[in-house]
Each structure stands twice: as C-alpha cells, then as structure tokens.
Design an enzyme around this catalytic site. Structure first.
Site, mmCIF file in Angstrom:
data_model
loop_
_atom_site.group_PDB
_atom_site.id
_atom_site.type_symbol
_atom_site.label_atom_id
_atom_site.label_comp_id
_atom_site.label_asym_id
_atom_site.label_seq_id
_atom_site.Cartn_x
_atom_site.Cartn_y
_atom_site.Cartn_z
ATOM 1 C CG ASN A 54 9.148 -2.730 -1.377
ATOM 2 O OD1 ASN A 54 9.609 -2.497 -2.489
ATOM 3 N ND2 ASN A 54 9.896 -3.128 -0.371
ATOM 4 C CG ASP A 55 3.510 -1.598 1.932
ATOM 5 O OD1 ASP A 55 3.279 -2.746 1.507
ATOM 6 O OD2 ASP A 55 3.806 -1.362 3.115
ATOM 7 N NE ARG B 99 9.291 1.282 8.769
ATOM 8 C CZ ARG B 99 9.404 0.415 7.762
ATOM 9 N NH1 ARG B 99 9.084 0.801 6.536
ATOM 10 N NH2 ARG B 99 9.842 -0.812 7.962
ATOM 11 N NE ARG C 186 6.202 -6.358 -0.630
ATOM 12 C CZ ARG C 186 5.635 -5.632 0.308
ATOM 13 N NH1 ARG C 186 4.632 -4.842 -0.026
ATOM 14 N NH2 ARG C 186 6.050 -5.675 1.558
ATOM 15 C CB CYS D 101 13.212 4.062 2.447
ATOM 16 S SG CYS D 101 11.469 4.027 2.905
ATOM 17 C CG HIS E 105 7.942 -13.887 2.210
ATOM 18 N ND1 HIS E 105 7.078 -14.517 3.073
ATOM 19 C CD2 HIS E 105 7.732 -12.556 2.406
ATOM 20 C CE1 HIS E 105 6.394 -13.618 3.758
ATOM 21 N NE2 HIS E 105 6.777 -12.424 3.366
ATOM 22 C CD GLU F 4 4.097 2.806 4.267
ATOM 23 O OE1 GLU F 4 4.760 1.836 3.868
ATOM 24 O OE2 GLU F 4 4.045 3.143 5.454
ATOM 25 N NE ARG G 18 13.352 -2.631 6.046
ATOM 26 C CZ ARG G 18 14.440 -2.720 5.287
ATOM 27 N NH1 ARG G 18 15.618 -2.947 5.860
ATOM 28 N NH2 ARG G 18 14.365 -2.589 3.982
#
Length: 568
Positions: free
Chosen positions: A452-453, A335, A463, A500, A191, A429, A298
């Site tokens: 990321n995922d 999405r 992560r 993405c 974060h 993902e 998003r």
C-alpha cells in the site's frame, strides 16, 4: 470509458456482485440559524455537548468495526475522534460564537472553512482529509440541529450511487438492504473502500460521473470485482449474471472446503499463506480460515483507543495469547509500533507536519521516543516461548542506518533478557529499500513488502486522494519490478520475502507475485482460502513467465489483463 453506454467503468474497490435498483445518495441540506438562542456561554456549552455526543457515536462506530468487521479498520474512527477535537477547528467555531453567531452556524462555518482549505491545498494528503473533516463536521452539526442523517428509508436490494460516501455512511449501511454502492470519487485504497471490503459489500470507486444521472429505481448490476455498473439489462442478461453470482458463491464454498490444504503450485512449489491481524480475535478467526500463521500483527492496534500506552506486562500478555492461538511452530510476525501519518495517538503527540506521510511515522517515532520501542521489544521477547515462531519487523525503514539503529535497541533488550534467535526483518515500503535490497538483504533476516505505502511512495500519489486514487494500483509495473528486485536480493543471501500489503489478497496479482519470487502471502483473513486456491491453479513456470510479461507491461491495466478473473 467503455464504448457501450450501458456499462460505466470505475475501479474495483470491493469484490462481489450486486443486483438491484439505483438509489442516488445525496446528503441532505442541514438548515442552520445564524442568530443565537442564548448567550455566547450557552452556545459554547451546546457545542461542547454536541462534540461530546459525537465522540460517543464515533466510539460506537469504532466498536462496531471491531465486533462486526475488521478490528484493524477501527483506526479510521479513532482518527475521526481526533478530528472532532482539532484545536484549529474548535478555535474557528469559538471565534464565531464570540462574534454573536449560534453554535450550529459557527460550527458549520468552522468545519466547512477548514475542509475547503484542506481540499484546496496542493498537498494531496491534506486534500483527501477534507472528506474526513466534512464527515465529522456534519455529524456534530446533525446533533446540534436534531437532524438524523440515517433517517432515509431504503428499498430492498438497493445499490447506492454517490459523488462520495463518508466512512460513517459506509460503516452504517444496512446490509439487509444495500447490496452494493458506487462513488465517482476515491479508489481501491480509500477509507471507504477499506470499510466496504471489511463489511463484504461490493463496491466500485471512481465510477464514470454519468452514474449520477441514473434515475432512482432503475435496475442495474454492480460488479465490484471488475469495477463496472451495467444498465438496461434484459431478463436473460440478468439471469446470466445471477448464474455467475451463484458460480462465484459456489467457488467460494469450494475454496473454503480446501482452506486447510497447502498452497502448492501444480509443479510442487510451496507458498506460505498467512494472515494479517490486529488482535487475538483475528488470530483465532485466521485459524478457522486455514492460515498457516501470521505474517503481520499490526501491534499499533494494541495502542489505539486508550489514554495511555499499554504497559510492558499488558503487551507481553497480549502477544503471548496471540502466539498460543496459533499452531505450535507457526510464524508470528509482529510489526513494531507503526503510528503517525493517518494513525495518531493522543498520548504520543506529534507536531503538525506539512506532509505527515513524509514525516515522523513508523520507526521514526521509536527513534524520537526510544523508551516506547524498548518497552515493546521487552514485551515481545517475553512472549518468545509461547509456542509460535516469533519474528519482529520494523516499519518505515528508509536507510541502513535506520535498520541498524532499531536492531541495536532490540539486541540490547534481548541480551538483557537472555533471549536470542528472534529473526529481525523490515517492511519494504519505501522505494529506497527496494532499490538497495542487495545491501539490506546482507543484514536483515527477512523482507515483508507493504505494497500500500510502497505503491503510494513509488507513484508519488496518495491512495486516498479523490482524483488520483484510481491510479494507485500495486499492479503497476514499476511496483512489481521493485518487488522482484527485493525478492531476488533476499534469495541471493538465503532470506525470504513476504507480501503483507493489500495486493497479497488480490486474485489477479497472486500468480504474478509467485512468479516474482514471493515466498509468503499475508492476506486479509476472508481471502485466505481463495488465495490458496489461486496458487494451486498455476505452475511455477507459468507464474514466472507471467511475471516476466507483467514487469514489461506499460500500465497496471495491461498487467491485470494478463490474469482474467476466474468467473469471467
């Protein structure tokens, strides 16, 4: 660790160079009094008032992220707003107050006990959340005791060094004085790192712990692009680094001057470079940075920070406004609602799970509450004629049954509204999708890789985990191999594949991704000009050769060594 004791290494968390003096950031001890000053009822009222005040502060931080940085990152403080109202923690505090303790003592015991319990769990997700609990807990404690965490006066050109910074610490940094920071914990996807990139603050995560021993006032150079902190530099070395910083700034300016040029390799291969956005303001900004459309809207950010779900008409208006902000015919990939995990919604409560990232999240929420998805599908379809080329994709698809079930819902709503020809795709993902990409590619219209995922699930590492985060690198050869496999399957059936996730904005990854067959790069808005420039600097043949070497590497570090940063 580098052999040179003057260079401490970590993980690149936010690019850029900071030249300044060290300031060791150590959270002040907040003294608490055990004995209450009033009755248990009065102490409870004090705590309730402090929690209400903290909630207002968190809402202010959320709005600051919306106004000054990346609105999509505001979800971090929405999640903090849920933590401050956590029933288990409030129950612990209430028990302490009823046992004759002061509000501040009971609260301090409650949140530290709760955070320590999370930190001690074998579950990586819960362990990482301990930092968020401490952040929120200290905020309420500061209000109860009248302690101002932000009162410390910083010198100009400060480079903060800390064991850890909280999201609140980072969001409130004075950018007129702080030119960078380094933490011994965390990684590039934490974060804190995400907020640093949004605020354009150079940062290094997972720095060598010796950084905590550097004396305040020592002049250093923090390199957020290479993940280093350099000490004991002479004037000549500092001058050379400042010249490098000027070169970086000049390149950024040159890239911006060509932001509206196509991203075409030296041998004529076109790559679409589009934007990741969260709202209309983002869409408008993306157009000024040369985006060729939107690769990821998003939509969950339309649902956050409110007491009830947005209506069908409200959603339809938002999607139509965003579509009209793009140039006619540009792609707009929406999405569907992606919540759960670290993105809770108070009006869509999810029972506590041992591991939320392996539980009810993404499209699984839609299956559990299908009317939410049906309403969203109808709203999206009503925006189909707003000018952009509308695409819809589903998050957290793991099986073909998942996709078929989501598609059936969408098709029913499309038929009822008389709308057709809206391409349907999925997020790649979950590793099962990449492994079965050939089967999926026969049925979907496109793939969009959420790196990321995908990286976390492939490596079985959170992560945000303090110790593991530095290893969660999407340039890991295993992740790249999965992307290449999905791209090959997509092209076999005449479909396209985009990225993405955060790696689409990574200059070291861009030529490798192009070589793997990626057709579209959906980036953070400020990165668009640089990503386009990076594509234009390579030939497709060289990208393919680079990708072949990358998937054969043993480590992510070896992959990154194949593509030195342009300013090195």
């Amino acid at each position: 660790m580098d052999d040179n004791d003057n260079i401490l290494k970590g993980v690149p968390a936010s690019p850029g160079l900071g030249v300044g003096t060290i300031v060791q950031h150590r959270p002040a001890e907040i003294a608490v009094t055990e004995a209450p000053s009033g009755t248990p009822e009065q102490e409870q009222a004090k705590l309730d008032e402090a929690i209400a005040a903290a909630t207002l502060q968190l809402d202010g931080l959320r709005q600051k992220m919306v106004d000054d940085a990346d609105p999509s990152k505001a979800a971090i403080f929405v999640a903090h707003g849920e933590i401050v109202k956590d029933r288990a923690m409030l129950k612990l505090a209430k028990k302490g107050i009823e046992g004759g303790k002061s509000a501040e003592f009971a609260w301090n015991e409650a949140f530290t006990t709760y955070a320590d319990k999370l930190a001690g769990m074998k579950n990586d997700l819960f362990a990482e959340r301990a930092n968020d609990v401490r952040d929120v807990g200290r905020r309420v404690l500061g209000i109860l005791t009248g302690h101002d965490e932000a009162s410390r006066e910083l010198p100009d050109q400060a480079i903060l060094v800390a064991e850890e910074l909280t999201p609140s610490d980072t969001a409130q940094l004075d950018r007129s004085k702080v030119v960078g920071f380094a933490t011994t914990t965390g990684g590039a996807s934490s974060h804190v790192a995400i907020i640093a990139r949004s605020l354009d603050i150079p940062a290094v995560a997972g720095i060598d712990a010796r950084a905590l021993e550097i004396a305040d006032g020592q002049r250093v150079v923090l390199d957020g692009s290479n993940g280093t902190l350099q000490m004991n530099l002479d004037d000549e070395q500092i001058s050379a680094i400042l010249e490098r910083r000027d070169r970086i700034a000049a390149k950024k300016q040159a890239d911006m001057a060509r932001a509206f040029d196509e991203a075409t390799t030296t041998d004529g291969h076109k790559v679409d470079v589009v934007a990741n956005i969260g709202n209309l303001k983002d869409a408008e900004q993306a157009m000024t940075f040369g985006a060729e459309g939107v690769g990821l809207l998003r939509s969950e950010f339309i649902f956050l920070d409110r007491s009830e779900a947005p209506s069908e008409d409200e959603q339809a208006q938002i999607y139509a406004d965003i579509a009209r902000a793009l140039k006619p015919g540009q792609p707009l990939v929406i999405r569907t609602l992606d919540v759960g995990g670290d993105k809770p919604l108070p009006y869509l409560p999810i029972p506590k799970e041992e591991n939320p990232f392996l539980g009810i999240r993404g499209v699984r929420i839609a299956f559990d509450r299908p009317e939410v998805l049906r309403t969203q599908c109808r709203a999206i379809l009503k925006a189909a004629d707003a000018g952009a080329h509308l695409h819809v994709m589903f998050p957290m698809i793991a099986t073909l049954e998942d996709y078929r079930q989501a598609k059936a819902i969408f098709d029913e709503e499309a038929k009822s509204l008389g709308v057709d020809n809206v391409p349907l795709g999925i997020m790649v993902e979950v590793p099962s999708v990449a492994v079965m990409a050939d089967q999926f590619a026969k049925e979907v219209d496109f793939f969009s890789v959420g790196t990321n995922d995908l990286t976390s699930y492939t490596l079985a590492m959170d992560r945000g985990h303090a110790k593991l985060a530095p290893q969660v690198d999407p340039c890991n050869p295993a992740v790249l191999a999965l992307i290449g496999r999905a791209a090959e399957a997509a092209h076999k059936y005449g479909k396209w594949l985009g990225i993405c996730g955060g790696v689409a904005s990574d200059p070291q990854a861009v030529p490798i991704l192009v070589g793997l067959g990626v057709d579209e790069l959906s980036c953070s808005i400020p990165a668009i000009p640089a990503v386009k420039a990076q594509v234009r600097a390579w030939s497709l043949d060289d990208c393919k050769a680079l990708a072949e070497k990358a998937v054969a590497c043993d480590t992510a570090a070896a992959v990154r060594a194949l593509v030195p940063l342009a300013d090195d």
